[in-house]
Design a protein around this motif. Structure first.
Motif, PDB file in Angstrom:
ATOM      1  N   ILE A 273       0.856  -1.199   0.000  1.00 53.75           N
ATOM      2  CA  ILE A 273       0.000   0.000   0.000  1.00 53.75           C
ATOM      3  C   ILE A 273       0.892   1.250   0.000  1.00 53.75           C
ATOM      4  O   ILE A 273       2.075   1.152   0.320  1.00 53.75           O
ATOM      5  N   THR A 274       0.297   2.379  -0.379  1.00 56.18           N
ATOM      6  CA  THR A 274       1.072   3.626  -0.275  1.00 56.18           C
ATOM      7  C   THR A 274       0.430   4.483   0.801  1.00 56.18           C
ATOM      8  O   THR A 274      -0.794   4.537   0.910  1.00 56.18           O
ATOM      9  N   VAL A 312      -6.811  -3.279   0.224  1.00 54.42           N
ATOM     10  CA  VAL A 312      -6.532  -4.197   1.327  1.00 54.42           C
ATOM     11  C   VAL A 312      -7.595  -3.910   2.387  1.00 54.42           C
ATOM     12  O   VAL A 312      -7.851  -2.750   2.730  1.00 54.42           O
ATOM     13  N   CYS A 313      -8.252  -4.988   2.830  1.00 49.70           N
ATOM     14  CA  CYS A 313      -9.326  -4.831   3.808  1.00 49.70           C
ATOM     15  C   CYS A 313      -8.825  -5.336   5.160  1.00 49.70           C
ATOM     16  O   CYS A 313      -8.234  -6.415   5.260  1.00 49.70           O
ATOM     17  N   PHE A 314      -9.044  -4.527   6.190  1.00 53.34           N
ATOM     18  CA  PHE A 314      -8.668  -4.924   7.555  1.00 53.34           C
ATOM     19  C   PHE A 314      -9.933  -4.950   8.392  1.00 53.34           C
ATOM     20  O   PHE A 314     -10.800  -4.076   8.240  1.00 53.34           O
ATOM     21  N   ASN A 364      -7.336   8.045   0.720  1.00 51.90           N
ATOM     22  CA  ASN A 364      -8.392   7.499  -0.150  1.00 51.90           C
ATOM     23  C   ASN A 364      -8.949   6.184   0.388  1.00 51.90           C
ATOM     24  O   ASN A 364      -9.381   5.328  -0.377  1.00 51.90           O
ATOM     25  N   GLY A 365      -8.909   6.054   1.667  1.00 56.33           N
ATOM     26  CA  GLY A 365      -9.444   4.837   2.282  1.00 56.33           C
ATOM     27  C   GLY A 365     -10.755   5.128   2.989  1.00 56.33           C
ATOM     28  O   GLY A 365     -11.319   6.216   2.863  1.00 56.33           O
ATOM     29  N   LEU A 383      -8.097   0.169   2.414  1.00 48.45           N
ATOM     30  CA  LEU A 383      -7.016   1.035   1.916  1.00 48.45           C
ATOM     31  C   LEU A 383      -6.674   0.591   0.504  1.00 48.45           C
ATOM     32  O   LEU A 383      -6.493  -0.601   0.255  1.00 48.45           O
ATOM     33  N   PRO A 384      -6.597   1.526  -0.446  1.00 46.83           N
ATOM     34  CA  PRO A 384      -6.293   1.092  -1.828  1.00 46.83           C
ATOM     35  C   PRO A 384      -4.876   0.524  -1.936  1.00 46.83           C
ATOM     36  O   PRO A 384      -3.955   1.033  -1.289  1.00 46.83           O
ATOM     37  N   ALA A 385      -4.756  -0.529  -2.752  1.00 44.61           N
ATOM     38  CA  ALA A 385      -3.428  -1.109  -2.958  1.00 44.61           C
ATOM     39  C   ALA A 385      -2.609  -0.172  -3.842  1.00 44.61           C
ATOM     40  O   ALA A 385      -3.174   0.574  -4.649  1.00 44.61           O
TER      41      ALA A 385
END
Ligand code: ADP
Length: 387
Positions: A273-274, A312-314, A364-365, A383-385
């Motif tokens: 992720i960034t 990515v999902c947490f 952007n999450g 969170l975007p990859a």
């Protein structure tokens, strides 16, 4: 001709004699009616007559010829831009700007026409357009100014309200740990406590309160930076595992204390992720901290992570006290606490989740919460990859 015929007996026949006689008679009878120096109707259709001042001759013109002579005289005169002159014979209908009688031909007029658009009308129209546009622009400027002013005042009012809230909360939140630390320090200083184990316990309590104070102050500082839009994030490529490990380290061994079952389940491979490393660590620390704060004696906390549609999902799930469904959005508002007394006891001030949401939206999450009172809560972070 008559005299010639009377003296000359062999005079040949004048073929035009009767016509000449008629013409001479007509001229003679007309001469008495004509005003000298003017072109006037002769009485014969289409024929105009002119007698010189001494009436020594009478000239006849047909109307077309008269018109063409006058028009060529106009054409020979100096033209004025935008203006056209035309000779108007009597009985002609039409619309012209201005007309003037012609002295030499009394019943005729010299009319003035405008080439193209009427300059007066177009000037009037132009002026009206200028007024209208000025009005529109002024109205638009006033509306824009009002919007800007309203936005500015709104922001100022919001900031003032926040400042007041912050001052009230800060003083209230800092008072409790400071008071208990002062009490403990006073007890130790006065030498009322000679039991080494109790001293140790007091020192530990002081250290805990101190840590709580530090985290409160850290929350306030992060919050005030956020409010002033000064939180500058440094985005880099980050490995999810590393972020989670550091966050777990920061939460410390509370997750492995007796009565707490903690599980991490990261479904590999997880995309990179960034984002800002420290900010994202804060997200997980705050969520895990809440999971610990709002669960009872027997804690079950799980941190899951998996790839999902380019993100990515947490999920941070606990078996704690939960909160009602209508609070699932409000808990992300600043200073909102479902149960104030409980949150105060656990050392919160209602800023943790608003900081989390701020950080995530800057990446952007997103974050959502689901809960059932008494059954536990699940916080889902997306969170975007990295591309
Ligand atoms: P606080 O400092 O009060 O914990 P937060 O912004 O972190 O502030 O949380 C806001 C409120 O949301 C908390 O006061 C609490 O009522 C509720 N909350 C947050 N996390 C949980 C959780 N895991 N379980 C139950 N309630 C929670």
């Amino acid at each position: 001709m008559q005299q010639v015929r009377s003296v000359w007996t062999d005079c040949p026949e004048f073929t035009t004699f009767s016509a000449e006689e008629l013409a001479a008679g007509f001229v003679q009878s007309l001469a008495s009616q004509l005003a000298p120096g003017r072109i006037q109707p002769s009485g014969v259709n289409d024929l105009w007559a002119y007698a010189d001042p001494g009436k020594s001759f009478i000239a006849f013109f047909n109307e077309a010829r008269l018109l063409s002579v006058m028009e060529s005289a106009i054409a020979a005169s100096k033209a004025v831009n935008g203006i056209r002159l035309k000779v108007i014979p009597p009985g002609t209908e039409g619309s012209w700007v201005q007309s003037e009688k012609i002295d030499a031909v009394p019943s005729w007029n010299l009319a003035l026409f405008l080439n193209g658009e009427d300059p007066f009308q177009s000037a009037a129209r132009q002026k009206t357009a200028i007024y209208a546009w000025t009005g529109i622009l002024m109205a638009a400027a006033i509306v824009l100014l009002s919007i800007l002013l309203a936005a500015y005042l709104g922001r100022q009012m919001r900031l003032t309200r926040l400042k007041n809230d912050l001052i009230a909360t800060v003083s209230h939140e800092l008072k409790t740990p400071l008071a208990s630390m002062r009490l403990l320090v006073d007890t130790l200083r006065d030498g009322h406590c000679d039991n080494a184990q109790l001293v140790q316990e007091y020192l530990q309590m002081i250290s805990r309160e101190n840590a709580r104070l530090s985290s409160l102050i850290e929350d306030f500082l992060t919050f005030s930076r956020m409010e002033r839009n000064k939180a500058k994030f440094v985005h880099t490529h980050l490995k999810v595992d590393e972020i989670i490990d550091t966050a777990l380290e920061a939460v410390g061994n509370r997750l492995h204390a007796p009565g707490c079952r903690f599980k991490v389940d990261l479904k590999q491979p997880l995309p990179v992720i960034t984002g800002d490393r420290d900010a994202l660590i804060t997200v997980f620390v705050n969520l895990l901290d809440n999971a610990l704060k709002y669960t009872g004696e027997s804690k079950e906390i799980c941190l899951r992570g998996f790839a999902s549609n380019g993100s990515v999902c947490f999920q941070i799930e606990d078996n704690g006290i939960g909160f009602p469904r209508n609070a699932s959005k409000k808990i992300f508002e600043r200073f909102y606490q479902v149960d104030r007394t409980l949150s105060r006891r656990t050392g919160g001030c209602g800023l943790g989740l608003s900081i989390v949401q701020f950080i995530l939206s800057a990446h952007n999450g997103s974050i959502t919460a689901e809960s059932r009172p008494g059954k536990g809560s699940t916080f889902t972070v997306l969170l975007p990859a990295a591309e």
